[in-house]
Design a protein around this motif. Sequence first.
Motif: not given
Length: 558
Positions: A95-110
């Motif tokens: 969740p931390h990654d999804a919140g600060n990395n613009f090159f992930l698809d938000g919660p869908a990438s968790i």
Amino acid sequence: MHEPLSTASTTMANTDSQDIETATAAISPVNAAPDAKTRRYDRQLRLWAATGQAALESCRILVIGGSATATSVLKNLVLPGIGHFTILDSENVSPHDAGNNFFLDGPASIGKNRAEEAVKLLLELNDSVEGMADTRNLEDVLASGKDGIDWILSFTIVITHNMESSLLGKLSNLLWQTAGAPSLVVVKTAGFLAEFSLQFHEHPIIESHNETAPSLRIDNAFPELKEHALSLDLENMDSTDHAHVPYVVLLIRALEDWKQSHNGAIPKTYPEKKEFKAKLLSSKHKFDEENFDEAEGQAYRTWTPSTVPSEIKSLFTLAQVTSSAVPSEPFFLLLRALKKFVDASGGFLPMTSSLPDMKASTTTYIHLQKLYKARAEKEKAELVSYLETPVPQDIVDSFVKNCHGIVFLEGRRYGELDEDKVALGNILASGMQTRDIYTHLAFSALSHFLSTSTSPASLTAEAFASYVRPLLPEGSPPLEDQEEWTNAVGELIRSPTADPPNTAAFMGGLVAQEVIKLITKQYVPIHPVPAIKSDGKQEGRTGGVCVIDLIGSWTGTV
């Protein structure tokens, strides 16, 4: 004002003009549109030209870790068109990654692999770039023996972000001890503080884009140029033509006239230089002749000797130049030939055909350009005659054009700065880079603690100081009394593992810029430099580390 080149040249990184005939001959028909690649990369081609772009497109980048900072660096490499990148990361998106990395698809990438998720979005930026995700971890790659090592060595550049220190040590040692290994870029961030450093063995640069213009040899004009300057009847010349005589010609003519009345001596004292300028301006036919004003502004060229810059002379002492063994690298072959040319020419670098813009008519400018070009070709042929092994013509041309600004950098293994008490002591004693070195040392301590499974919650200022004190020489100022140290440690304790988007974005641009310098071998990247003692003497070298503080809005190198 005659401006055959100034509009184009000022958009480039260097200020040299090009051959006017080449420039005009290269103009395409009105209906001929540039190709797709030229349209896409137009602005960056003005910075590093086709040779730099070709180097980018043939490079292979390995990024270890798919963090926000790592992907921000890759964004700034994918956009200008690197050939290939691989993200090596076995971690899943948190969740931390999804919140600060613009090159992930938000919660869908968790819960999905971080490398695979990042690669998908990065590839959308440039369809000419190849990208891959590798879900192994670095420990497994290194443990796989020769196959894993050969895989790492197949890349051009390796980039790490916040890598555990013992593993980073293994990687840096591998790359340092292997001839021809890729350069290593080490990036560390924590909250609003960051640093990065480059590890490379040797880095020759022909196109450094030095801002110093090459010598026009006005003080020692070659015969054809001097003959042309003396052949002009300036006193009886038409007023229009008189106002468009290039300042180079005016200065050579004025210098020869001065020598005749001063027993061959050039202006030396301030009164003599002032008198020289006054005589030059007195030759005006009209008060508004700008070419004479230009000549007055450039008059220093007549009494400033055209010599080889000290930075270039120092390259002639390199082992690759002085050794009896013939090197294989074109840079050193050309450097050896350049030394022979300088020795034979009486201390001059080869002439360049590039001229700055100046007040002149097209006819007079082209004639002057032809004189310089003919001389440059003659001297280039002489330099080529000193080559012990043939070198491709395009490299020869680039070397001759830029030989006044060539650079050779010797790198340093990552981590050596922290092992060099002499260099650290000299930096602290100088009092000029204390905030930079204290921030760097605080990062070194943080990396150590995080690699030893120390809980971030248990980090204290005393723990940081206890780690750093043994690195410093005896007699160093107490750390607890240094405000710069206290500020750096405070931020790292507050956010030891934070990777905020704004820090990631800022570092993405800075690091990518240095990586591009390494790949293209153009411009000068950060690098180790001699450490200066408090008495001004050199002893040891600093590590070439760039430190960034987004709280105080400053950057520095140490």
